[in-house]
Design a protein around this motif. Structure first.
Motif, PDB file in Angstrom:
ATOM      1  N   THR A   1       0.840  -1.192   0.000  1.00 14.37           N
ATOM      2  CA  THR A   1       0.000   0.000   0.000  1.00 14.37           C
ATOM      3  C   THR A   1       0.881   1.251   0.000  1.00 14.37           C
ATOM      4  O   THR A   1       2.080   1.176   0.306  1.00 14.37           O
ATOM      5  N   PRO A   2       0.321   2.419  -0.323  1.00 14.97           N
ATOM      6  CA  PRO A   2       1.109   3.651  -0.244  1.00 14.97           C
ATOM      7  C   PRO A   2       1.708   3.874   1.144  1.00 14.97           C
ATOM      8  O   PRO A   2       2.853   4.330   1.250  1.00 14.97           O
ATOM      9  N   ALA A   3       0.964   3.544   2.200  1.00  9.05           N
ATOM     10  CA  ALA A   3       1.483   3.730   3.561  1.00  9.05           C
ATOM     11  C   ALA A   3       2.675   2.807   3.810  1.00  9.05           C
ATOM     12  O   ALA A   3       3.685   3.216   4.410  1.00  9.05           O
ATOM     13  N   GLU A   4       2.599   1.571   3.345  1.00  6.19           N
ATOM     14  CA  GLU A   4       3.708   0.624   3.508  1.00  6.19           C
ATOM     15  C   GLU A   4       4.909   1.058   2.677  1.00  6.19           C
ATOM     16  O   GLU A   4       6.063   0.933   3.126  1.00  6.19           O
ATOM     17  N   TYR A   5       4.653   1.559   1.486  1.00  8.13           N
ATOM     18  CA  TYR A   5       5.733   2.061   0.631  1.00  8.13           C
ATOM     19  C   TYR A   5       6.421   3.252   1.290  1.00  8.13           C
ATOM     20  O   TYR A   5       7.654   3.336   1.302  1.00  8.13           O
ATOM     21  N   ARG A   6       5.647   4.165   1.846  1.00 13.79           N
ATOM     22  CA  ARG A   6       6.207   5.344   2.516  1.00 13.79           C
ATOM     23  C   ARG A   6       7.116   4.920   3.657  1.00 13.79           C
ATOM     24  O   ARG A   6       8.215   5.467   3.830  1.00 13.79           O
ATOM     25  N   GLU A   7       6.704   3.941   4.417  1.00 11.06           N
ATOM     26  CA  GLU A   7       7.525   3.472   5.533  1.00 11.06           C
ATOM     27  C   GLU A   7       8.817   2.832   5.032  1.00 11.06           C
ATOM     28  O   GLU A   7       9.890   3.036   5.604  1.00 11.06           O
ATOM     29  N   ALA A   8       8.729   2.078   3.926  1.00 19.19           N
ATOM     30  CA  ALA A   8       9.899   1.375   3.397  1.00 19.19           C
ATOM     31  C   ALA A   8      10.955   2.334   2.861  1.00 19.19           C
ATOM     32  O   ALA A   8      12.159   2.051   2.929  1.00 19.19           O
ATOM     33  N   ILE A   9      10.539   3.493   2.329  1.00 20.03           N
ATOM     34  CA  ILE A   9      11.502   4.421   1.717  1.00 20.03           C
ATOM     35  C   ILE A   9      11.907   5.548   2.660  1.00 20.03           C
ATOM     36  O   ILE A   9      12.699   6.413   2.283  1.00 20.03           O
ATOM     37  N   SER A  10      11.397   5.526   3.885  1.00 14.61           N
ATOM     38  CA  SER A  10      11.635   6.655   4.794  1.00 14.61           C
ATOM     39  C   SER A  10      13.112   6.863   5.101  1.00 14.61           C
ATOM     40  O   SER A  10      13.546   7.988   5.365  1.00 14.61           O
TER      41      SER A  10
END
Length: 268
Positions: free
Chosen positions: A250-259
């Motif tokens: 999900t976008p939220a999971e992607y955001r966390e992965a690239i933080s």
């Protein structure tokens, strides 16, 4: 000619010491440059065919269908870059194609020097370093090319559609919208996507929007619902579903992965 549409999220991709170039016809929204370190390759772009050898350069413009047939024991640099990095050149790059994609270099033009510098930049370099060198490189390349407007024909029509979609992805980008603005039949557009790219029109638009949203997700202060609206999705549910189909999260999971990643990821 049928071709595979390549979806890319990185603004710059550097492939160092590549031994084999892709033999499958493909296209993408980025500029692709191939510099021959050793050996040779036969390169195809739309209807152009040429052989490039050691110390020579090949360039394909955004959404030009291209592929290669490389000799054994060859070695290449491949530089793939979004037109967004080039100051004031997007319209030129999107509305033109080279008469010949092959560039013979000489000792005085510094093109090879800039390519070596770009390839040698550390991966943690700021995107401004890449932007600066690419904007020094491109004018020298353009000086060696003769450009022509993208003309009629199925490949050129498809290219014009892709460029229009890329520039207007945040709009209500339906088949009807594109057909009206480009004075084409929506059935013709749909058939082009299915036959030439083996990709549905709506799937292509979703990829455009998701790709744009990937960079926006790096800003922790931007709400995902606002990003969804900004890139043209009608609802956050549609955005989440499209994003997960493309990236597997999900976008939220992607955001966390690239933080913890650099803002501009440069690939090998």
């Amino acid at each position: 000619m049928n071709a595979n549409y390549e979806y890319k999220t990185a603004p710059v991709s550097i492939q160092r010491d590549t031994k084999q170039l892709t033999t499958l016809p493909h296209l993408h929204d980025e500029i692709e440059m191939v510099y021959v370190l050793k050996g040779s390759t036969v390169a195809y772009a739309d209807q152009n065919v040429c052989e490039i050898g050691q110390g020579e350069l090949y360039i394909s413009f955004p959404n030009q269908i291209h592929y290669y047939n490389s000799a054994e024991n060859s070695l290449f640099y491949v530089l793939i870059v979004t037109p967004k990095l080039f100051y004031g050149k997007r319209e030129l790059l999107s509305g033109s194609v080279p008469l010949e994609n092959h560039i013979t270099l000489d000792k005085n033009d510094r093109i090879a020097e800039y390519i070596e510098t770009i390839v040698g930049l550390p991966e943690e370099s700021d995107i401004s370093d890449y932007t600066g060198y690419f904007n020094l490189l491109l004018p020298r390349i353009l000086n060696k090319l003769s450009l022509k407007p993208a003309v009629s024909g199925e490949d050129s029509t498809l290219r014009n559609i892709l460029e229009f979609c890329s520039a207007n992805f945040s709009e209500d980008l339906s088949l009807e919208y594109v057909a009206e603005h480009l004075h084409l039949s929506r059935f013709h557009i749909s058939r082009l996507f299915n036959r030439k790219l083996e990709l549905g029109f709506s799937d292509y638009v979703n990829k455009l929007r998701v790709r744009e949203s990937c960079d926006l997700l790096r800003d922790p202060d931007k709400k995902i619902a606002d990003i969804s609206e900004e890139v043209g999705f009608g609802s956050i549910r549609t955005y989440n579903r499209a994003f997960k189909e493309i990236h597997g999260k999900t976008p939220a999971e992607y955001r966390e992965a690239i933080s913890s990643m650099p803002r501009w990821r440069v690939l090998k």
